[in-house]
Design a protein around this motif. Structure first.
Motif, PDB file in Angstrom:
ATOM      1  N   LEU A 321       4.296  -0.328  -2.352  1.00 13.81           N
ATOM      2  CA  LEU A 321       3.054  -0.336  -1.579  1.00 13.81           C
ATOM      3  C   LEU A 321       3.304  -0.201  -0.080  1.00 13.81           C
ATOM      4  CD1 LEU A 321       0.990  -3.113  -3.423  1.00 13.81           C
ATOM      5  CD2 LEU A 321       0.731  -0.632  -3.621  1.00 13.81           C
ATOM      6  N   VAL A 322       4.362  -0.843   0.421  1.00 12.98           N
ATOM      7  CA  VAL A 322       4.599  -0.795   1.870  1.00 12.98           C
ATOM      8  C   VAL A 322       5.121   0.555   2.333  1.00 12.98           C
ATOM      9  CG1 VAL A 322       4.965  -3.285   2.066  1.00 12.98           C
ATOM     10  CG2 VAL A 322       6.923  -1.778   1.667  1.00 12.98           C
ATOM     11  N   GLN A 323       5.432   1.449   1.391  1.00  9.10           N
ATOM     12  CA  GLN A 323       5.824   2.806   1.775  1.00  9.10           C
ATOM     13  C   GLN A 323       4.612   3.644   2.176  1.00  9.10           C
ATOM     14  OE1 GLN A 323       9.128   3.425   1.984  1.00  9.10           O
ATOM     15  NE2 GLN A 323       9.305   1.299   1.291  1.00  9.10           N
ATOM     16  N   VAL A 324       3.417   3.146   1.813  1.00  9.61           N
ATOM     17  CA  VAL A 324       2.167   3.816   2.152  1.00  9.61           C
ATOM     18  C   VAL A 324       1.646   3.241   3.483  1.00  9.61           C
ATOM     19  CG1 VAL A 324      -0.186   4.303   1.351  1.00  9.61           C
ATOM     20  CG2 VAL A 324       1.678   4.062  -0.305  1.00  9.61           C
ATOM     21  N   ASP A 325       0.886   4.033   4.209  1.00 14.30           N
ATOM     22  CA  ASP A 325       0.261   3.541   5.440  1.00 14.30           C
ATOM     23  C   ASP A 325      -0.878   2.584   5.069  1.00 14.30           C
ATOM     24  OD1 ASP A 325      -0.822   3.049   7.896  1.00 14.30           O
ATOM     25  OD2 ASP A 325      -1.532   5.099   8.249  1.00 14.30           O
ATOM     26  N   LEU A 326      -0.592   1.308   5.064  1.00 14.35           N
ATOM     27  CA  LEU A 326      -1.562   0.312   4.613  1.00 14.35           C
ATOM     28  C   LEU A 326      -2.707   0.133   5.591  1.00 14.35           C
ATOM     29  CD1 LEU A 326       0.921  -2.414   3.288  1.00 14.35           C
ATOM     30  CD2 LEU A 326      -0.323  -0.700   1.962  1.00 14.35           C
ATOM     31  N   THR A 327      -2.532   0.554   6.822  1.00 13.35           N
ATOM     32  CA  THR A 327      -3.598   0.374   7.811  1.00 13.35           C
ATOM     33  C   THR A 327      -4.808   1.253   7.506  1.00 13.35           C
ATOM     34  OG1 THR A 327      -2.606   2.055   9.270  1.00 13.35           O
ATOM     35  CG2 THR A 327      -1.931  -0.242   9.600  1.00 13.35           C
ATOM     36  N   ARG A 328      -4.664   2.208   6.581  1.00 13.95           N
ATOM     37  CA  ARG A 328      -5.795   3.064   6.197  1.00 13.95           C
ATOM     38  C   ARG A 328      -6.740   2.346   5.238  1.00 13.95           C
ATOM     39  NH1 ARG A 328      -2.145   7.071   3.788  1.00 13.95           N
ATOM     40  NH2 ARG A 328      -3.826   7.270   2.267  1.00 13.95           N
ATOM     41  N   TYR A 329      -6.322   1.183   4.726  1.00 13.16           N
ATOM     42  CA  TYR A 329      -7.111   0.472   3.715  1.00 13.16           C
ATOM     43  C   TYR A 329      -7.664  -0.828   4.289  1.00 13.16           C
ATOM     44  CZ  TYR A 329      -4.767   3.694   0.524  1.00 13.16           C
ATOM     45  OH  TYR A 329      -4.297   4.823  -0.098  1.00 13.16           O
ATOM     46  N   LYS A 330      -8.863  -1.170   3.871  1.00  9.12           N
ATOM     47  CA  LYS A 330      -9.490  -2.429   4.268  1.00  9.12           C
ATOM     48  C   LYS A 330      -9.707  -3.281   3.028  1.00  9.12           C
ATOM     49  CE  LYS A 330      -9.871  -1.215   8.589  1.00  9.12           C
ATOM     50  NZ  LYS A 330      -9.001  -1.851   9.625  1.00  9.12           N
ATOM     51  N   PHE A 331      -9.008  -4.395   2.980  1.00  9.34           N
ATOM     52  CA  PHE A 331      -9.134  -5.308   1.841  1.00  9.34           C
ATOM     53  C   PHE A 331     -10.080  -6.437   2.256  1.00  9.34           C
ATOM     54  CE2 PHE A 331      -4.515  -3.894   1.678  1.00  9.34           C
ATOM     55  CZ  PHE A 331      -4.792  -2.784   0.891  1.00  9.34           C
TER      56      PHE A 331
END
Length: 574
Positions: A321-331
């Motif tokens: 999961l951390v290989q993806v740009d997580l800032t694009r998602y809002k949890f």
């Protein structure tokens, strides 16, 4: 699916999430927490279905708890199944009548359940609990040979599979003398099989729950060892039904307002931990996505699209999961993130926290235990540490003689079992008293995992004290892989060890001595052929991702292969 939708349509819509927030603590959970803390004795009789599930239903009917969704299943086709406690009660009673009626099963009989992430698995777990039948989960990756071994070793009288595995079961059924009933979960029938969906729809909804003793057997899990075939680990009704409560409250931080998603195959103990017993005793909603495989973008989209408050996945999942740009998602709803099953890299923790703003809490346990150690909310997080012991256990680091070691000294992680064995520890290795006895060292049960404890009481994982391989949370015994390789004519000898891997932590590596007739074959093609052979011979997750051909294997003077020498060679390359 039609039957499930019918039951959901009987319920009044209730907006369960905002209503449940008014109920900050589970009265049922509070009652059993005292047992885990040692303040009350374990009751003589206990059954999770009647003492937990049915009690929640009573609270709903009395208006003391809002009727709401506690099981929520979705798939990629946008289909949904939503059940309340009452729905689960009705359907699990019907399922119990299927098992004790058409299937002809009685209290104490064993059922091998090899199903994917489908709602029927949850119904059958609760149905077995109601009927006093011992359930034996297995991953859908098992081959026909794996299934045959489990049926023969467990003497299971019934097997439950989906349509995909039915042909494989038919091919080995004649070898399994105890097998009496084959139960198929499918929309279509099959000769020689009972159809669970058809029988469930026709079954009566009235069923008297069996009165089980707390120490009666509830479940058996097959776990890999370093020698021989997988062993059977038995857990009691109170072990999981009561013992997993602390895991739910202290590690997962569950309450009736929680919606928890745990990514686990139903064949692994983590499914029972985080998808059945811990959440349902707390009144939390179990969220399940029918993931065919772990796909990071799909996982992240799901976390962002549904009101999931608690998320649990192995470190390998978080590494992906951390290989993806997580800032694009809002949890928007996510509050608690938990990992376990293998060591967590501090770098993954830091990356997850930096990109999401959420802490990542680590827990440690085994097939033989419930939660042993964890980092709890409110505790200082030491990245890379598994935290401190759960309240049910006295956990120590011991030496080879069973002596407790001081902080800073490496030894085996051990749980005190004398003068009184913890009720939530496994009861035995079934039909293997020698292995059961060998797991005890002085006053302790030895986990076989190496660690040290620091001055603050935090435990730090070092590795296995044996040759067991933990790859992405999958426990793999070298013997199983070596046995599969030995069946190929190209293999004269082999030795299997762990090898470091940045994504999975460690992977299976095989050192192979070739038979003379294959010494001139193309190495790359032969590696692929051996890998495919192992995938077909045993569960695919066990195949060696690395293979090295060697002229000979290191051995002791008595001829025993020295895996430790090969493992040291591998890990010395880091």
């Amino acid at each position: 699916m039609a039957l499930f939708k019918f039951f959901w349509s009987l319920r009044a819509p209730c907006g369960f999430l905002h209503q449940a927030k008014r109920y900050l603590a589970s009265p049922i959970a509070s009652h059993y927490e005292a047992i885990n803390r040692g303040e009350k004795e374990v009751p003589e009789y206990f059954n999770f279905a009647s003492d937990v599930m049915d009690k929640w239903t009573e609270l709903e009917k009395e208006g003391k708890n809002p009727q709401r969704t506690v099981f929520w299943w979705v798939n990629n086709q946008k289909e949904e199944v939503k059940w309340s406690y009452e729905d689960l009660g009705v359907l699990s009673r019907k399922a119990a009548n299927v098992l004790s009626g058409p299937c002809g099963l009685q209290r104490g009989d064993r059922v091998l359940m090899v199903l994917p992430r489908i709602p029927e698995w949850w119904l059958l777990v609760l149905a077995c609990t109601r009927a006093g039948i011992v359930f034996i989960p297995g991953t859908s990756q098992l081959t026909a040979k794996d299934i045959a071994y489990r049926l023969q070793a467990s003497k299971a009288k019934c097997i439950v599979v989906s349509e995909t595995l039915a042909p494989g079961v038919d091919s080995i059924a004649s070898e399994c003398k105890s097998l009496r009933t084959k139960l198929l979960v499918s929309d279509r029938g099959r000769d020689g099989w009972l159809n669970f969906k058809d029988l469930l729809q026709a079954a009566p909804a009235n069923h008297n729950c069996v009165k089980t003793k707390s120490d009666d057997p509830l479940a058996i899990y097959f776990t890999s060892g370093t020698t021989g075939s997988p062993k059977m680990v038995a857990h009691s009704h109170c072990s999981y039904g009561i013992g997993l409560l602390i895991f739910g409250s202290h590690c997962l931080k569950l309450s009736p307002s929680s919606v928890i998603w745990t990514i686990s195959d139903p064949g692994w103990v983590k499914a029972a931990w985080s998808c059945v017993f811990a959440p349902l005793i707390h009144g939390a909603c179990v969220f399940i996505h029918h993931l065919p495989e772990f796909e990071p973008t799909l996982v992240l989209n799901t976390l962002a699209s549904y009101p999931i408050t608690n998320f649990c996945a192995p470190p390998t999942g978080f590494r992906m999961l951390v290989q993806v740009d997580l800032t694009r998602y809002k949890f928007m709803s996510l509050k608690q993130c938990v990992t376990g099953g293998e060591p967590l890299n501090p770098e993954v923790y830091e990356c997850w926290k930096k990109q999401t703003g959420l802490e990542l809490y680590e827990g440690y346990g085994q097939t033989e235990t419930v939660l042993v150690c964890s980092t709890l909310e409110g505790m200082k997080i030491k990245p890379g540490s598994m935290g401190k012991p759960a309240v049910q256990y006295d956990v120590q680091i011991i030496d080879d003689q069973g002596n407790v070691l001081p902080p800073g000294k490496e030894g085996d992680i051990a749980i005190r079992i004398k003068p009184k064995r913890p009720f939530c520890l496994f009861t035995q290795y079934v039909d293997d008293p020698e292995k059961t006895a060998a797991s005890e060292r002085g006053d302790f049960y030895s986990t076989g995992d190496r660690a040290f404890k620091d001055e603050d009481g935090y435990f730090w994982f070092v590795g296995r004290s044996d040759d067991l391989i933990n790859s992405a949370g999958y426990r793999i015994g070298p013997f199983e892989v070596e046995s599969a390789l030995q069946e190929h004519p190209a293999v004269a000898e082999s030795a299997v060890v762990s090898s470091p891997d940045p994504a999975r932590g460690e992977v299976v590596k095989a050192f192979v001595v070739l038979s003379p007739a294959f010494s001139s074959h193309d190495p790359e093609k032969l590696i692929k052929e051996l890998q495919d052979h192992v995938k077909k011979t045993t569960a695919p997750y066990k195949y060696p991702r690395k293979i090295e051909f060697v002229p000979e294997l290191p051995k002791t003077p008595s001829g025993k292969i020295q895996r430790a020498v090969l493992k040291k060679k591998e890990w010395g390359k880091i």
